[in-house]
Design a protein around this motif. Structure first.
Motif, PDB file in Angstrom:
ATOM      1  N   GLY A  11      -5.968  13.946   6.358  1.00 38.03           N
ATOM      2  CA  GLY A  11      -5.374  13.298   5.195  1.00 38.03           C
ATOM      3  C   GLY A  11      -4.603  14.233   4.308  1.00 38.03           C
ATOM      4  N   ASN A  12      -4.838  14.173   3.011  1.00 37.43           N
ATOM      5  CA  ASN A  12      -4.093  14.948   2.037  1.00 37.43           C
ATOM      6  C   ASN A  12      -4.631  16.358   1.832  1.00 37.43           C
ATOM      7  OD1 ASN A  12      -2.002  13.263   1.321  1.00 37.43           O
ATOM      8  ND2 ASN A  12      -3.195  12.161  -0.208  1.00 37.43           N
ATOM      9  N   ASN A  13      -5.550  16.806   2.677  1.00 38.55           N
ATOM     10  CA  ASN A  13      -6.169  18.105   2.445  1.00 38.55           C
ATOM     11  C   ASN A  13      -5.286  19.271   2.860  1.00 38.55           C
ATOM     12  OD1 ASN A  13      -8.437  16.840   1.454  1.00 38.55           O
ATOM     13  ND2 ASN A  13      -9.483  16.806   3.432  1.00 38.55           N
ATOM     14  N   SER A  14      -4.707  19.201   4.043  1.00 35.74           N
ATOM     15  CA  SER A  14      -3.932  20.353   4.517  1.00 35.74           C
ATOM     16  C   SER A  14      -3.097  19.974   5.734  1.00 35.74           C
ATOM     17  CB  SER A  14      -4.872  21.522   4.882  1.00 35.74           C
ATOM     18  OG  SER A  14      -5.724  21.153   5.952  1.00 35.74           O
ATOM     19  N   TRP A  15      -2.082  20.799   5.997  1.00 37.84           N
ATOM     20  CA  TRP A  15      -1.257  20.669   7.187  1.00 37.84           C
ATOM     21  C   TRP A  15      -1.342  21.975   7.971  1.00 37.84           C
ATOM     22  CZ3 TRP A  15       2.159  16.428   8.352  1.00 37.84           C
ATOM     23  CH2 TRP A  15       2.136  15.408   7.396  1.00 37.84           C
ATOM     24  N   ALA A  16      -1.297  21.876   9.278  1.00 32.53           N
ATOM     25  CA  ALA A  16      -1.379  23.061  10.135  1.00 32.53           C
ATOM     26  C   ALA A  16      -0.102  23.195  10.955  1.00 32.53           C
ATOM     27  CB  ALA A  16      -2.593  22.964  11.055  1.00 32.53           C
ATOM     28  N   ASP A  17       0.240  24.427  11.300  1.00 33.11           N
ATOM     29  CA  ASP A  17       1.418  24.701  12.116  1.00 33.11           C
ATOM     30  C   ASP A  17       1.077  24.676  13.593  1.00 33.11           C
ATOM     31  OD1 ASP A  17       3.909  25.603  10.452  1.00 33.11           O
ATOM     32  OD2 ASP A  17       2.171  26.462   9.435  1.00 33.11           O
ATOM     33  N   VAL A  18       2.075  24.290  14.396  1.00 27.56           N
ATOM     34  CA  VAL A  18       1.960  24.336  15.851  1.00 27.56           C
ATOM     35  C   VAL A  18       3.065  25.229  16.383  1.00 27.56           C
ATOM     36  CG1 VAL A  18       2.091  23.031  18.003  1.00 27.56           C
ATOM     37  CG2 VAL A  18       0.937  22.046  16.017  1.00 27.56           C
ATOM     38  N   PRO A  32      -3.387   4.241   8.690  1.00 28.08           N
ATOM     39  CA  PRO A  32      -3.686   5.413   7.851  1.00 28.08           C
ATOM     40  C   PRO A  32      -4.473   5.011   6.608  1.00 28.08           C
ATOM     41  CG  PRO A  32      -1.414   4.727   7.553  1.00 28.08           C
ATOM     42  CD  PRO A  32      -1.957   3.896   8.681  1.00 28.08           C
ATOM     43  N   LYS A  33      -5.315   5.928   6.124  1.00 20.85           N
ATOM     44  CA  LYS A  33      -6.099   5.723   4.908  1.00 20.85           C
ATOM     45  C   LYS A  33      -5.739   6.811   3.896  1.00 20.85           C
ATOM     46  CE  LYS A  33      -8.260   2.340   6.914  1.00 20.85           C
ATOM     47  NZ  LYS A  33      -7.942   0.938   6.566  1.00 20.85           N
ATOM     48  N   GLN A  34      -6.022   6.542   2.624  1.00 17.79           N
ATOM     49  CA  GLN A  34      -5.663   7.462   1.561  1.00 17.79           C
ATOM     50  C   GLN A  34      -6.225   8.858   1.790  1.00 17.79           C
ATOM     51  OE1 GLN A  34      -3.831   6.653  -1.309  1.00 17.79           O
ATOM     52  NE2 GLN A  34      -3.883   8.790  -1.959  1.00 17.79           N
ATOM     53  N   SER A  35      -7.466   8.965   2.246  1.00 19.86           N
ATOM     54  CA  SER A  35      -8.128  10.258   2.372  1.00 19.86           C
ATOM     55  C   SER A  35      -8.278  10.726   3.813  1.00 19.86           C
ATOM     56  CB  SER A  35      -9.512  10.193   1.719  1.00 19.86           C
ATOM     57  OG  SER A  35     -10.294   9.194   2.347  1.00 19.86           O
ATOM     58  N   ASN A  36      -7.811   9.923   4.749  1.00 14.28           N
ATOM     59  CA  ASN A  36      -8.005  10.318   6.146  1.00 14.28           C
ATOM     60  C   ASN A  36      -6.961   9.653   7.030  1.00 14.28           C
ATOM     61  OD1 ASN A  36      -9.034  11.348   8.525  1.00 14.28           O
ATOM     62  ND2 ASN A  36     -10.687   9.847   8.665  1.00 14.28           N
ATOM     63  N   GLU A  42       0.839  -1.194   0.000  1.00 16.72           N
ATOM     64  CA  GLU A  42       0.000   0.000   0.000  1.00 16.72           C
ATOM     65  C   GLU A  42       0.875   1.245   0.000  1.00 16.72           C
ATOM     66  OE1 GLU A  42      -3.719  -0.339   2.605  1.00 16.72           O
ATOM     67  OE2 GLU A  42      -2.353  -1.807   3.477  1.00 16.72           O
ATOM     68  N   GLU A  43       0.383   2.301  -0.617  1.00 20.29           N
ATOM     69  CA  GLU A  43       1.140   3.548  -0.695  1.00 20.29           C
ATOM     70  C   GLU A  43       0.188   4.725  -0.643  1.00 20.29           C
ATOM     71  OE1 GLU A  43       3.933   5.793  -3.984  1.00 20.29           O
ATOM     72  OE2 GLU A  43       4.274   3.668  -3.597  1.00 20.29           O
ATOM     73  N   ILE A  44       0.556   5.747   0.159  1.00 16.53           N
ATOM     74  CA  ILE A  44      -0.247   6.958   0.291  1.00 16.53           C
ATOM     75  C   ILE A  44       0.652   8.165   0.020  1.00 16.53           C
ATOM     76  CG2 ILE A  44      -1.721   8.346   1.793  1.00 16.53           C
ATOM     77  CD1 ILE A  44      -2.283   5.852   3.432  1.00 16.53           C
ATOM     78  N   PRO A  45       0.610   8.738  -1.198  1.00 18.65           N
ATOM     79  CA  PRO A  45       1.407   9.945  -1.462  1.00 18.65           C
ATOM     80  C   PRO A  45       0.833  11.136  -0.698  1.00 18.65           C
ATOM     81  CG  PRO A  45       0.690   8.856  -3.488  1.00 18.65           C
ATOM     82  CD  PRO A  45      -0.114   8.278  -2.377  1.00 18.65           C
ATOM     83  N   LEU A  46       1.694  11.907  -0.053  1.00 19.54           N
ATOM     84  CA  LEU A  46       1.247  13.077   0.700  1.00 19.54           C
ATOM     85  C   LEU A  46       1.490  14.314  -0.159  1.00 19.54           C
ATOM     86  CD1 LEU A  46       2.461  12.269   4.318  1.00 19.54           C
ATOM     87  CD2 LEU A  46       0.537  11.382   3.035  1.00 19.54           C
ATOM     88  N   TYR A  47       0.675  14.487  -1.170  1.00 21.59           N
ATOM     89  CA  TYR A  47       0.872  15.576  -2.119  1.00 21.59           C
ATOM     90  C   TYR A  47       0.700  16.934  -1.468  1.00 21.59           C
ATOM     91  CZ  TYR A  47       0.461  11.883  -5.623  1.00 21.59           C
ATOM     92  OH  TYR A  47       0.647  10.758  -6.369  1.00 21.59           O
ATOM     93  N   SER A  48      -0.039  16.982  -0.368  1.00 20.61           N
ATOM     94  CA  SER A  48      -0.302  18.278   0.260  1.00 20.61           C
ATOM     95  C   SER A  48       0.910  18.828   0.998  1.00 20.61           C
ATOM     96  CB  SER A  48      -1.478  18.157   1.236  1.00 20.61           C
ATOM     97  OG  SER A  48      -1.145  17.265   2.287  1.00 20.61           O
ATOM     98  N   PHE A  49       1.917  17.988   1.244  1.00 20.71           N
ATOM     99  CA  PHE A  49       3.085  18.476   1.978  1.00 20.71           C
ATOM    100  C   PHE A  49       4.097  19.060   1.001  1.00 20.71           C
ATOM    101  CE2 PHE A  49       7.371  18.111   3.586  1.00 20.71           C
ATOM    102  CZ  PHE A  49       7.240  18.782   4.786  1.00 20.71           C
ATOM    103  N   THR A  50       4.387  20.351   1.146  1.00 19.61           N
ATOM    104  CA  THR A  50       5.333  21.034   0.250  1.00 19.61           C
ATOM    105  C   THR A  50       6.236  22.005   1.003  1.00 19.61           C
ATOM    106  OG1 THR A  50       3.683  22.754  -0.207  1.00 19.61           O
ATOM    107  CG2 THR A  50       3.774  20.873  -1.721  1.00 19.61           C
ATOM    108  N   ARG A  51       6.394  21.812   2.315  1.00 23.30           N
ATOM    109  CA  ARG A  51       7.013  22.881   3.100  1.00 23.30           C
ATOM    110  C   ARG A  51       8.293  22.435   3.795  1.00 23.30           C
ATOM    111  NH1 ARG A  51       2.068  25.212   6.601  1.00 23.30           N
ATOM    112  NH2 ARG A  51       1.588  22.994   6.853  1.00 23.30           N
ATOM    113  N   GLY A  52       9.374  22.372   3.068  1.00 22.27           N
ATOM    114  CA  GLY A  52      10.685  22.211   3.680  1.00 22.27           C
ATOM    115  C   GLY A  52      11.111  20.779   3.911  1.00 22.27           C
ATOM    116  N   ARG A  53      12.337  20.654   4.423  1.00 21.67           N
ATOM    117  CA  ARG A  53      12.944  19.352   4.669  1.00 21.67           C
ATOM    118  C   ARG A  53      12.487  18.813   6.018  1.00 21.67           C
ATOM    119  NH1 ARG A  53      17.291  16.332   2.902  1.00 21.67           N
ATOM    120  NH2 ARG A  53      18.401  15.122   4.488  1.00 21.67           N
ATOM    121  N   LEU A  54      12.069  17.557   6.027  1.00 26.64           N
ATOM    122  CA  LEU A  54      11.556  16.926   7.232  1.00 26.64           C
ATOM    123  C   LEU A  54      12.677  16.304   8.053  1.00 26.64           C
ATOM    124  CD1 LEU A  54       8.483  15.153   5.650  1.00 26.64           C
ATOM    125  CD2 LEU A  54       8.385  17.012   7.292  1.00 26.64           C
ATOM    126  N   SER A  55      12.526  16.362   9.364  1.00 24.51           N
ATOM    127  CA  SER A  55      13.441  15.674  10.268  1.00 24.51           C
ATOM    128  C   SER A  55      12.870  14.346  10.731  1.00 24.51           C
ATOM    129  CB  SER A  55      13.745  16.552  11.488  1.00 24.51           C
ATOM    130  OG  SER A  55      14.362  17.760  11.105  1.00 24.51           O
TER     131      SER A  55
END
Length: 394
Positions: free
Chosen positions: A158-165, A136-140, A115-128
């Motif tokens: 899911g792939n909709n958005s990421w929020a900052d903390v 996990p599910k494809q849409s949620n 199984e594979e879930i691409p996280l297309y919504s993530f575009t913000r910098g290099r991850l640690s």
């Protein structure tokens, strides 16, 4: 078709003997046959994912392998991996049978099911580091990640958005160094963040998709973080010489695992005297909420063992007669100029390689299935996975 009651009532010693010769995916299938078999067979122990050189391979000689800590798996089984990874892939997380891979699109992959879930919504910098909730599910799905020096992001949709903390009270020179996902009672989702100075922040994530409430952040210590109040001497000084820090829950208690990733250092203590910290020296501190200082060094984990690194940290209850995973040990990945699985014995204070003599090109992470977090350790032959180049996405 219902299982014959004779097979369902197979004695535990015979069932265990059969299961000891199975690969990790076959073992999981056997445990799912019936309730009785699942109760008799313990889950698979964690394995070490590593790139191994095999001269017999025709396609470059490198392949991805899963090495079990059980002595029964001293040789690696030659078995094709369902999900292929290229040599340039970077693993930024592991947990509950899933890997977080950055190459260059962030994606979640399950090596056993493909199984594979691409996280297309993530575009913000290099991850640690990335931690994910089970199943996990494809849409949620729920995930949290450290990106940059002191930025934590999360998604519960899911792939909709990421929020900052925004973590409060990060001092100058401090930053996030580890993140751990923890699900509390009633399905409440919590992320624990650890800073380089040893401060801990608790992030209460909102519910599943559809709930737009922001995450709530609170410090573990209600007052302003002070090393002198949090750590007794000389650990308030040792803290700045241990750049690798991890959090883990074990028997309901919270621990910090510190390691000096540089050369041996000697520091002058404020009260006088000197403190010497060796290269790769490890310190384990337990949180005592009613004490001051509240983080105190310990020499045992109640017979448990913990696995830290790029994976979401886990702990295992270990029986004394189990020759694979040892109790009161910290399993980590690294080493001076090397990248190998290591076992730190808390009683002796020494670290030794988990797989001496096996020509590993690089170790990636500890890999475990979903139900190992609260399980007893179990000897299991795990599969070996082959590595081939993968065509990158645009």
């Amino acid at each position: 078709m219902a299982m014959d009651s004779g097979w369902a009532d197979l004695p535990q010693d015979i069932l265990t003997l059969i299961a000891d010769g199975l690969t990790i995916d076959s073992h999981a299938c056997v445990r799912a046959v019936c309730t009785n078999w699942r109760s008799l067979l313990r889950p698979a122990a964690p394995s070490l994912l590593a790139v191994l050189y095999d001269a017999e391979q025709r396609e470059g000689g490198w392949r991805l392998c899963a090495l079990c800590l059980s002595p029964k798996t001293s040789t690696v089984l030659k078995r094709r991996m369902a999900t292929m990874l290229c040599l340039g892939s970077r693993c930024v997380g592991s947990g509950d049978g899933w890997l977080a891979i950055d190459d260059p699109i962030l994606r979640l992959v399950n090596p056993l099911t493909d199984e594979e879930i691409p996280l297309y919504s993530f575009t913000r910098g290099r991850l640690s580091k990335v931690v994910i909730a089970p199943n996990p599910k494809q849409s949620n799905f729920t995930a949290a990640a450290i990106t940059g020096r002191n930025r934590l992001i999360y998604t519960t949709a899911g792939n909709n958005s990421w929020a900052d903390v925004q973590c409060p009270r990060l001092a100058d020179g401090d930053g996030l160094t580890d993140v751990m996902y923890h699900e509390k009672a009633a399905g409440k989702k919590v992320v624990y963040c650890l800073t380089r100075h040893g401060d801990v922040h608790i992030v209460h994530l909102p519910g599943d998709r559809g709930q737009q409430r922001p995450a709530v952040v609170e410090p573990l210590l209600s007052k302003n973080f002070d090393k002198g109040a949090a750590f007794a001497a000389p650990y308030n000084t040792i803290s700045k010489h241990t750049s690798a820090k991890n959090l883990v829950f074990c028997n309901g208690n919270l621990y910090q695992i510190w390691r000096n990733t540089s050369c041996t250092v000697t520091s002058q203590l404020p009260s006088g005297g000197r403190c010497r910290v060796l290269a790769d020296q490890i310190f384990v501190l337990r949180y005592y909420p009613r004490r001051r200082p509240c983080w105190n060094p310990v020499k045992e984990l109640g017979g448990c063992s913990v696995f830290v690194g790029m994976n979401n940290a886990i702990s295992l209850h270990v029986k004394g007669d189990n020759p694979g995973v040892r109790g009161n040990c910290v399993y980590w990945i690294g080493g001076q100029g090397r990248n190998m699985g290591m076992e730190f014995d808390m009683e002796t204070g020494t670290s030794t390689p988990c797989f001496p003599g096996i020509p590993l090109q690089r170790d990636i992470c500890w890999y475990h299935l979903g139900d190992t977090r609260s399980s007893n350790s179990h000897n299991l032959v795990t599969p070996a996975y082959r590595l081939r180049k993968r065509t990158r996405r645009a």
